[in-house]
Design a protein around this motif. Sequence first.
Motif, mmCIF file in Angstrom:
data_model
loop_
_atom_site.group_PDB
_atom_site.id
_atom_site.type_symbol
_atom_site.label_atom_id
_atom_site.label_comp_id
_atom_site.label_asym_id
_atom_site.label_seq_id
_atom_site.Cartn_x
_atom_site.Cartn_y
_atom_site.Cartn_z
ATOM 1 N N SER A 6 0.842 -1.189 0.000
ATOM 2 C CA SER A 6 0.000 0.000 0.000
ATOM 3 C C SER A 6 0.879 1.242 0.000
ATOM 4 O O SER A 6 1.831 1.341 0.765
ATOM 5 C CB SER A 6 -0.906 -0.016 1.245
ATOM 6 O OG SER A 6 -1.734 1.118 1.243
ATOM 7 N N GLY A 7 0.558 2.169 -0.885
ATOM 8 C CA GLY A 7 1.325 3.411 -0.961
ATOM 9 C C GLY A 7 2.479 3.343 -1.940
ATOM 10 O O GLY A 7 3.189 4.331 -2.145
ATOM 11 N N GLY A 26 -4.096 7.694 -2.399
ATOM 12 C CA GLY A 26 -4.110 8.088 -0.988
ATOM 13 C C GLY A 26 -2.810 8.714 -0.539
ATOM 14 O O GLY A 26 -1.769 8.549 -1.168
ATOM 15 N N SER A 29 0.719 7.590 5.170
ATOM 16 C CA SER A 29 0.560 7.857 6.597
ATOM 17 C C SER A 29 1.841 8.447 7.177
ATOM 18 O O SER A 29 2.916 7.876 7.025
ATOM 19 C CB SER A 29 0.191 6.558 7.322
ATOM 20 O OG SER A 29 0.578 6.640 8.682
ATOM 21 N N HIS A 32 3.098 5.947 10.055
ATOM 22 C CA HIS A 32 3.624 4.628 9.702
ATOM 23 C C HIS A 32 4.493 4.641 8.457
ATOM 24 O O HIS A 32 5.081 3.626 8.108
ATOM 25 C CB HIS A 32 2.478 3.637 9.512
ATOM 26 C CG HIS A 32 1.628 3.490 10.728
ATOM 27 N ND1 HIS A 32 2.097 2.898 11.869
ATOM 28 C CD2 HIS A 32 0.358 3.880 10.986
ATOM 29 C CE1 HIS A 32 1.144 2.912 12.790
ATOM 30 N NE2 HIS A 32 0.085 3.510 12.279
ATOM 31 N N GLN A 34 3.724 4.533 5.439
ATOM 32 C CA GLN A 34 3.283 3.624 4.384
ATOM 33 C C GLN A 34 1.872 4.009 3.972
ATOM 34 O O GLN A 34 1.256 4.894 4.567
ATOM 35 C CB GLN A 34 3.348 2.169 4.855
ATOM 36 C CG GLN A 34 2.569 1.879 6.118
ATOM 37 C CD GLN A 34 2.907 0.513 6.691
ATOM 38 O OE1 GLN A 34 3.915 -0.096 6.353
ATOM 39 N NE2 GLN A 34 2.054 0.011 7.557
ATOM 40 N N ILE A 36 -2.261 3.841 3.075
ATOM 41 C CA ILE A 36 -3.384 3.666 3.997
ATOM 42 C C ILE A 36 -4.480 2.790 3.374
ATOM 43 O O ILE A 36 -5.646 2.896 3.719
ATOM 44 C CB ILE A 36 -3.971 5.034 4.419
ATOM 45 C CG1 ILE A 36 -4.245 5.903 3.174
ATOM 46 C CG2 ILE A 36 -3.004 5.765 5.349
ATOM 47 C CD1 ILE A 36 -5.033 7.156 3.467
ATOM 48 N N HIS A 37 -4.080 1.913 2.470
ATOM 49 C CA HIS A 37 -5.017 0.986 1.811
ATOM 50 C C HIS A 37 -6.166 1.731 1.139
ATOM 51 O O HIS A 37 -7.344 1.519 1.439
ATOM 52 C CB HIS A 37 -5.511 -0.073 2.807
ATOM 53 C CG HIS A 37 -4.412 -0.971 3.269
ATOM 54 N ND1 HIS A 37 -3.962 -2.028 2.495
ATOM 55 C CD2 HIS A 37 -3.610 -0.933 4.358
ATOM 56 C CE1 HIS A 37 -2.955 -2.609 3.122
ATOM 57 N NE2 HIS A 37 -2.717 -1.955 4.250
ATOM 58 N N THR A 38 -5.788 2.619 0.234
ATOM 59 C CA THR A 38 -6.761 3.439 -0.485
ATOM 60 C C THR A 38 -7.617 2.590 -1.422
ATOM 61 O O THR A 38 -8.837 2.720 -1.454
ATOM 62 C CB THR A 38 -6.016 4.524 -1.294
ATOM 63 O OG1 THR A 38 -5.146 5.219 -0.416
ATOM 64 C CG2 THR A 38 -6.994 5.475 -1.943
ATOM 65 N N LYS A 60 -0.035 -6.336 2.571
ATOM 66 C CA LYS A 60 0.751 -6.009 3.752
ATOM 67 C C LYS A 60 1.370 -7.300 4.231
ATOM 68 O O LYS A 60 0.665 -8.192 4.669
ATOM 69 C CB LYS A 60 -0.125 -5.400 4.839
ATOM 70 C CG LYS A 60 0.706 -4.945 6.015
ATOM 71 C CD LYS A 60 -0.101 -4.185 7.028
ATOM 72 C CE LYS A 60 0.837 -3.753 8.141
ATOM 73 N NZ LYS A 60 0.148 -3.174 9.273
#
Length: 135
Positions: A6-7, A26, A29, A32, A34, A36-38, A60
């Motif tokens: 993600s990202g 997205g 974050s 984190h 990384q 954010i699971h957009t 992930k």
Amino acid sequence: MFSGHSGAGKSTLINAIEPSLKLKVGEISKQHKQGIHTTTFAEMFPLTIGGFIIDTPGIKGFGVVDFDLQEISHFFPEIFKTSAACKYNNCLHVNEPKCAVKKAVENGKIALSRYKNYLQIMEGDSENYRVDIYN
Ligand SMILES: Nc1nc2c(ncn2[C@@H]2O[C@H](COP(=O)(O)OP(=O)(O)OP(=O)(O)O)[C@@H](O)[C@H]2O)c(=O)[nH]1
Ligand SMILES: [Mg+2]
Ligand SMILES: [Zn+2]
């Protein structure tokens, strides 16, 4: 098909190839560092240049996100079996006192390598998997 963490920029790349899709992208974050699971589900789109492209949600590690921590030991038969003798019935075999699993590791009844794998999955530490997948 685009897959990756993600990202990583999967949807961004697809938008660059086919801007009319206007896929949602997205922020990363701040906490984190990384994504954010957009993207939340896999979807296939036709391309103007021909062919199709599939955008997928970020992976992930290998799916530890939805794991109940208690459940991880169920996939390690020898750890699961030994855990019956732990003092606490919800023992995670990490820092708990009177943990039969840690004891079995100490006296060689459970292989240290197996216990380390167990801890690594518990911690959601997927670095090894990233190396395996992307090198
Ligand atoms: N600096 C930089 N940022 C990028 C690049 N590609 C994407 N981004 C940014 O990274 C963030 C995440 O991009 P997305 O396209 O949403 O990532 P994704 O891989 O689709 O993520 P999920 O849908 O969560 O799996 C966005 O803020 C993008 O603008 C790049 O090449 N460089
Ligand atoms: Mg995406
Ligand atoms: Zn235990």
